[in-house]
Design a protein around this motif. Structure first.
Motif, PDB file in Angstrom:
ATOM      1  N   GLN A 102       0.828  -1.208   0.000  1.00 31.51           N
ATOM      2  CA  GLN A 102       0.000   0.000   0.000  1.00 31.51           C
ATOM      3  C   GLN A 102       0.864   1.260   0.000  1.00 31.51           C
ATOM      4  O   GLN A 102       0.555   2.217  -0.708  1.00 31.51           O
ATOM      5  CB  GLN A 102      -0.940  -0.010   1.202  1.00 31.51           C
ATOM      6  CG  GLN A 102      -2.031  -1.051   1.070  1.00 31.51           C
ATOM      7  CD  GLN A 102      -2.831  -1.231   2.347  1.00 31.51           C
ATOM      8  OE1 GLN A 102      -2.430  -0.800   3.431  1.00 31.51           O
ATOM      9  NE2 GLN A 102      -3.968  -1.908   2.217  1.00 31.51           N
ATOM     10  N   ARG A 103       1.939   1.276   0.778  1.00 28.57           N
ATOM     11  CA  ARG A 103       2.848   2.429   0.774  1.00 28.57           C
ATOM     12  C   ARG A 103       3.483   2.589  -0.596  1.00 28.57           C
ATOM     13  O   ARG A 103       3.624   3.698  -1.111  1.00 28.57           O
ATOM     14  CB  ARG A 103       3.943   2.257   1.833  1.00 28.57           C
ATOM     15  CG  ARG A 103       3.480   2.485   3.246  1.00 28.57           C
ATOM     16  CD  ARG A 103       4.637   2.574   4.236  1.00 28.57           C
ATOM     17  NE  ARG A 103       5.601   1.498   4.168  1.00 28.57           N
ATOM     18  CZ  ARG A 103       5.519   0.353   4.838  1.00 28.57           C
ATOM     19  NH1 ARG A 103       4.507   0.129   5.641  1.00 28.57           N
ATOM     20  NH2 ARG A 103       6.458  -0.571   4.708  1.00 28.57           N
ATOM     21  N   ARG A 104       3.824   1.478  -1.205  1.00 38.41           N
ATOM     22  CA  ARG A 104       4.459   1.514  -2.528  1.00 38.41           C
ATOM     23  C   ARG A 104       3.487   2.063  -3.573  1.00 38.41           C
ATOM     24  O   ARG A 104       3.851   2.884  -4.413  1.00 38.41           O
ATOM     25  CB  ARG A 104       4.935   0.115  -2.912  1.00 38.41           C
ATOM     26  CG  ARG A 104       5.730   0.096  -4.178  1.00 38.41           C
ATOM     27  CD  ARG A 104       6.458  -1.219  -4.334  1.00 38.41           C
ATOM     28  NE  ARG A 104       7.081  -1.216  -5.634  1.00 38.41           N
ATOM     29  CZ  ARG A 104       6.833  -2.093  -6.581  1.00 38.41           C
ATOM     30  NH1 ARG A 104       6.014  -3.092  -6.360  1.00 38.41           N
ATOM     31  NH2 ARG A 104       7.424  -2.004  -7.748  1.00 38.41           N
ATOM     32  N   GLU A 105       2.225   1.624  -3.498  1.00 37.87           N
ATOM     33  CA  GLU A 105       1.216   2.096  -4.445  1.00 37.87           C
ATOM     34  C   GLU A 105       0.947   3.593  -4.292  1.00 37.87           C
ATOM     35  O   GLU A 105       0.596   4.265  -5.248  1.00 37.87           O
ATOM     36  CB  GLU A 105      -0.085   1.303  -4.259  1.00 37.87           C
ATOM     37  CG  GLU A 105       0.017  -0.113  -4.794  1.00 37.87           C
ATOM     38  CD  GLU A 105      -1.196  -0.957  -4.447  1.00 37.87           C
ATOM     39  OE1 GLU A 105      -2.056  -0.520  -3.637  1.00 37.87           O
ATOM     40  OE2 GLU A 105      -1.277  -2.086  -4.973  1.00 37.87           O
ATOM     41  N   ARG A 106       1.105   4.112  -3.082  1.00 42.85           N
ATOM     42  CA  ARG A 106       0.909   5.549  -2.840  1.00 42.85           C
ATOM     43  C   ARG A 106       2.180   6.347  -3.121  1.00 42.85           C
ATOM     44  O   ARG A 106       2.213   7.546  -2.904  1.00 42.85           O
ATOM     45  CB  ARG A 106       0.471   5.782  -1.392  1.00 42.85           C
ATOM     46  CG  ARG A 106      -0.945   5.314  -1.130  1.00 42.85           C
ATOM     47  CD  ARG A 106      -1.425   5.790   0.222  1.00 42.85           C
ATOM     48  NE  ARG A 106      -0.513   5.407   1.291  1.00 42.85           N
ATOM     49  CZ  ARG A 106      -0.794   4.574   2.277  1.00 42.85           C
ATOM     50  NH1 ARG A 106      -1.988   4.046   2.362  1.00 42.85           N
ATOM     51  NH2 ARG A 106       0.089   4.290   3.202  1.00 42.85           N
ATOM     52  N   GLY A 107       3.221   5.669  -3.585  1.00 48.38           N
ATOM     53  CA  GLY A 107       4.463   6.354  -3.917  1.00 48.38           C
ATOM     54  C   GLY A 107       5.321   6.685  -2.708  1.00 48.38           C
ATOM     55  O   GLY A 107       6.191   7.548  -2.777  1.00 48.38           O
ATOM     56  N   LEU A 108       5.082   6.003  -1.598  1.00 49.40           N
ATOM     57  CA  LEU A 108       5.834   6.276  -0.375  1.00 49.40           C
ATOM     58  C   LEU A 108       7.078   5.413  -0.230  1.00 49.40           C
ATOM     59  O   LEU A 108       7.791   5.509   0.754  1.00 49.40           O
ATOM     60  CB  LEU A 108       4.926   6.093   0.847  1.00 49.40           C
ATOM     61  CG  LEU A 108       3.695   7.005   0.875  1.00 49.40           C
ATOM     62  CD1 LEU A 108       2.798   6.652   2.055  1.00 49.40           C
ATOM     63  CD2 LEU A 108       4.122   8.468   0.924  1.00 49.40           C
ATOM     64  N   GLN A 158       3.472  -8.352  -4.983  1.00 50.79           N
ATOM     65  CA  GLN A 158       2.037  -8.302  -5.187  1.00 50.79           C
ATOM     66  C   GLN A 158       1.476  -9.663  -5.553  1.00 50.79           C
ATOM     67  O   GLN A 158       0.389 -10.027  -5.162  1.00 50.79           O
ATOM     68  CB  GLN A 158       1.692  -7.268  -6.247  1.00 50.79           C
ATOM     69  CG  GLN A 158       1.920  -5.849  -5.752  1.00 50.79           C
ATOM     70  CD  GLN A 158       1.623  -4.825  -6.812  1.00 50.79           C
ATOM     71  OE1 GLN A 158       1.778  -5.093  -7.993  1.00 50.79           O
ATOM     72  NE2 GLN A 158       1.190  -3.652  -6.378  1.00 50.79           N
TER      73      GLN A 158
END
Length: 169
Positions: A147-153, A166
């Protein structure tokens, strides 16, 4: 705490000042560490009762029967533990409580460095032997990572798993 650390707790090692509740423990290698006590827990209230009842008359929280100037011996504590095991029908070693507490903290998201300090370990490797993540905690952390990766974090150059992660989730 280790059993010997617990048995050697003196009333002067206990600080019940509001917002500062803690026990100072002398651990292996004569190293001191502070164990914070959490307000609102029954154990803290029971400790307050003991301090109010006995604090002025005895030195140790767990004194030797008949000699309050000495701590309860390891052998006497072990005998009490065996009696408790018989009464409850359990077969756990008292040291297993330390392991299960560390594991519970880790699985509930407490940072392993915090757990290391609480346990009084010098090396985090020792703590990792005590505390084992269960599969639910692992899954939760991996999902949070995705989720952090998908939000660019997450920096893309640090995303070494790529899309493989994934697929696993």
């Amino acid at each position: 705490m280790r059993i010997r650390e617990t048995l050697s707790i003196r009333f002067c090692d206990i600080d019940l000042s509001h917002g500062e509740e803690k026990i100072i423990v002398r651990g292996k290698g004569d190293r001191l560490r502070a164990i914070p006590l959490v307000p609102g827990l029954l154990s803290l209230e029971l400790l307050r009762e003991e301090v109010n009842k006995y604090g002025a008359d005895q030195i140790y929280l767990f004194p030797q029967p008949g000699d309050i100037s000495q701590p309860l011996s390891y052998n006497d504590a072990s005998a009490l533990w065996r009696q408790l095991q018989k009464q409850t029908g359990t077969r756990y070693h008292v040291h297993q409580i330390r392991h299960s507490c560390a594991t519970s903290l880790l699985n509930d998201g407490v940072d392993i460095e915090i757990i290391r300090q609480l346990l009084g370990h010098q090396d985090i490797q020792t703590t990792s032997h005590y505390a084992k993540l269960d599969i639910r905690a692992l899954r939760k952390e991996l999902i949070a990572y995705v989720q952090r990766r998908e939000r660019g974090l997450v920096r893309e150059d640090s995303a070494v798993w790529g899309n493989t992660l994934q697929v696993l989730i």
